[in-house]
Scaffold this active site. Structure first.
Site, mmCIF file in Angstrom:
data_model
loop_
_atom_site.group_PDB
_atom_site.id
_atom_site.type_symbol
_atom_site.label_atom_id
_atom_site.label_comp_id
_atom_site.label_asym_id
_atom_site.label_seq_id
_atom_site.Cartn_x
_atom_site.Cartn_y
_atom_site.Cartn_z
ATOM 1 N N ARG A 193 0.855 -1.206 0.000
ATOM 2 C CA ARG A 193 0.000 0.000 0.000
ATOM 3 C C ARG A 193 0.880 1.243 0.000
ATOM 4 O O ARG A 193 0.609 2.227 -0.681
ATOM 5 C CB ARG A 193 -0.963 0.015 1.187
ATOM 6 C CG ARG A 193 -1.702 1.343 1.337
ATOM 7 C CD ARG A 193 -3.038 1.225 2.068
ATOM 8 N NE ARG A 193 -3.000 0.398 3.242
ATOM 9 C CZ ARG A 193 -2.492 0.749 4.428
ATOM 10 N NH1 ARG A 193 -1.987 1.946 4.609
ATOM 11 N NH2 ARG A 193 -2.513 -0.093 5.439
ATOM 12 N N TYR A 216 -15.637 16.903 -17.213
ATOM 13 C CA TYR A 216 -16.116 15.516 -17.250
ATOM 14 C C TYR A 216 -17.177 15.320 -16.159
ATOM 15 O O TYR A 216 -17.001 15.780 -15.025
ATOM 16 C CB TYR A 216 -14.916 14.577 -17.047
ATOM 17 C CG TYR A 216 -15.299 13.162 -16.730
ATOM 18 C CD1 TYR A 216 -16.095 12.419 -17.602
ATOM 19 C CD2 TYR A 216 -14.881 12.551 -15.561
ATOM 20 C CE1 TYR A 216 -16.464 11.116 -17.308
ATOM 21 C CE2 TYR A 216 -15.233 11.243 -15.251
ATOM 22 C CZ TYR A 216 -16.038 10.536 -16.130
ATOM 23 O OH TYR A 216 -16.401 9.261 -15.823
ATOM 24 N N ASP A 276 -6.272 18.453 -15.597
ATOM 25 C CA ASP A 276 -6.577 17.091 -16.041
ATOM 26 C C ASP A 276 -6.044 16.964 -17.469
ATOM 27 O O ASP A 276 -6.568 17.580 -18.395
ATOM 28 C CB ASP A 276 -8.094 16.857 -15.985
ATOM 29 C CG ASP A 276 -8.464 15.413 -16.323
ATOM 30 O OD1 ASP A 276 -7.702 14.758 -17.059
ATOM 31 O OD2 ASP A 276 -9.527 14.953 -15.852
ATOM 32 N N LYS A 282 -7.067 5.829 -19.987
ATOM 33 C CA LYS A 282 -7.253 6.303 -21.368
ATOM 34 C C LYS A 282 -5.956 6.154 -22.177
ATOM 35 O O LYS A 282 -5.488 5.059 -22.348
ATOM 36 C CB LYS A 282 -7.767 7.741 -21.347
ATOM 37 C CG LYS A 282 -8.828 8.018 -20.267
ATOM 38 C CD LYS A 282 -10.096 7.213 -20.428
ATOM 39 C CE LYS A 282 -11.138 7.704 -19.439
ATOM 40 N NZ LYS A 282 -12.119 6.779 -19.009
HETATM 41 N N1 PLP Z 1 -10.866 12.772 -16.410
HETATM 42 C C1 PLP Z 1 -11.379 12.692 -17.638
HETATM 43 C C2 PLP Z 1 -11.153 13.825 -18.599
HETATM 44 C C3 PLP Z 1 -12.120 11.579 -18.038
HETATM 45 O O1 PLP Z 1 -12.639 11.514 -19.256
HETATM 46 C C4 PLP Z 1 -12.328 10.540 -17.086
HETATM 47 C C5 PLP Z 1 -13.104 9.327 -17.428
HETATM 48 O O2 PLP Z 1 -13.736 9.249 -18.458
HETATM 49 C C6 PLP Z 1 -11.782 10.669 -15.809
HETATM 50 C C7 PLP Z 1 -11.054 11.786 -15.494
HETATM 51 C C8 PLP Z 1 -12.015 9.605 -14.762
HETATM 52 O O3 PLP Z 1 -11.172 8.534 -14.947
HETATM 53 P P1 PLP Z 1 -11.491 7.046 -14.429
HETATM 54 O O4 PLP Z 1 -12.650 6.552 -15.225
HETATM 55 O O5 PLP Z 1 -10.211 6.317 -14.701
HETATM 56 O O6 PLP Z 1 -11.810 7.135 -12.985
#
Ligand code: PLP
Length: 391
Positions: free
Chosen positions: A54, A106, A178, A203
């Protein structure tokens, strides 16, 4: 420093080869996967470099090192998902803090921020970060953290990260970006003035739609330590096997994005010329409102785009039913092309009002463009648009 740790390696080399042939046991070229949850102590008061997975794991740490180098940060924390990465960052905030986030982020990001703010953990405000007056007014309230998503999901809005970082700093705020939609292959927010980068490694970084994971990268070494400590406290860290798969996916990041963004540009130009399509949102198009900023702050326009069918929800229904190469699915960034309907899928929880404010309409479709042959992708879209027109 060993000959394999040179600090001056270029990003493509870091992605393709960080940690290659560094296995101390057998000189394995592909870094081994350490699944062990625990590690033997040499003596009662003599732990080794690792004691419990962890708090630290060699496979996860290798991925963290590679991502920190690619983003130009002091270190990275690998988390169990992109949402866990965001939560790691905001989980340390307290009731005296406030977060300023984009009104069109998002849907999961909005949901998480609202859920935490709703429990009184920090104050929260959403603003159109592309509106200078609204942004200046919101910064006047001296938020502690400014959160940026550029390009935004799903409308591909681009904001000037250098300018917002400078404004945020002048207002006493830290800034987090992000970088999921572009990855460090195409954009490095820390070099533009941000304090933190967050990723859904689910992604592009992994790139094969077979892992859910996340990462936070910080510019300041003290912040890396604080975040690492907090990740150990709350236990939001990613699994070693996921880290191993993500490192394997990372090897081809630059090559994948190269091909995927070429396909995306061809598709954006194709869609622009279609009468059933009222708008195409792709920063690579000269007519996109963020084109000039994207050309300056990004090394490419990426492989995400969205577009609006003028026929609304009914046109969407016919369109997605006719697709054969694009798959109707959530998520993005894999080598296979996906289509999503934000209103009913990724941004469903946002609610009608917030979606209307953000400009997410019933006719909007989001494409994650993959590595298939450009001609097959365009033929698929052509078939689907024909179905919209003729049904
Ligand atoms: N940030 C963006 C721009 C996203 O498109 C997503 C998910 O689609 C996330 C964060 C969240 O990621 P996760 O699905 O791996 O938790």
């Amino acid at each position: 420093m060993s000959k394999r740790d040179k600090a001056d390696r270029r990003p493509e080399t870091i992605a393709a080869a960080h940690g290659v042939a560094t296995d101390p046991a057998f000189a394995a070229v592909a870094p081994p996967l350490y699944l062990s949850s625990t590690y033997a102590f040499a003596d009662y008061d003599a732990p080794g470099r690792y004691d419990y997975s962890r708090s630290g794991n060699p496979t996860r740490d290798l991925l963290a090192e590679a991502l920190a180098k690619l983003e130009g940060g002091a270190g990275a924390i690998i988390t169990a998902s992109g949402m866990a990465a965001l939560d790691l960052l905001v989980g340390r905030l307290g009731p005296a803090d406030s977060v300023l986030a984009p009104h069109d982020c998002y849907g999961g990001t909005m949901r998480l921020l609202k859920a935490r703010a709703g429990r009184g953990q920090f104050a929260l405000r959403f603003v159109d970060q592309g509106d200078p007056a609204a942004l200046a007014a919101a910064l006047g309230e001296r938020p502690s953290l400014v959160f940026v998503e550029s390009p935004s999901n799903p409308l591909m809005r681009v904001v000037d990260i250098t300018a917002i970082s400078a404004q945020a700093k002048a207002a006493g705020a830290r800034i987090a970006v992000d970088n999921t939609f572009l990855s460090p292959a195409l954009q490095c927010p820390l070099a533009l003035g941000a304090d933190y980068v967050i990723h859904s490694t689910t992604k592009y970084l992994n790139g094969h739609s077979d892992v859910v994971g996340g990462a936070v990268i910080a510019a300041d070494p003290a912040e890396v330590e604080a975040l690492r400590y907090w990740a150990t406290v709350v236990g939001c860290v990613g699994a070693p096997f996921d880290a191993w798969l993500t490192l394997r996916g990372l090897r081809t990041l630059f090559a994948r994005l190269d091909g995927q963004q070429r396909n995306a540009m061809a598709i954006a130009r194709y869609l622009e010329a279609q009468p059933a399509v009222s708008r195409v949102h792709y920063p690579g198009l000269e007519g996109h409102s963020g084109h000039a900023v994207a050309a300056r702050q990004q090394r490419g326009f990426g492989a995400m785009l969205s577009f609006e069918l003028s026929g609304g929800a009914e046109a969407v229904r016919r369109f997605v039913a006719a697709l054969g190469v694009f798959t109707l699915a959530e998520s993005l960034g894999g080598v296979e092309s996906l289509v999503a309907h934000p209103v009913t899928m990724t941004h469903a929880d946002m609610g009608d009002e917030a979606r209307a404010v953000a400009g997410i309409t019933d006719g909007l479709l989001r494409l994650s463009v993959g590595l298939e042959a450009e001609a097959d992708l365009i033929a698929d879209l052509d078939r689907a648009l024909l179905a919209v027109g003729t049904a």
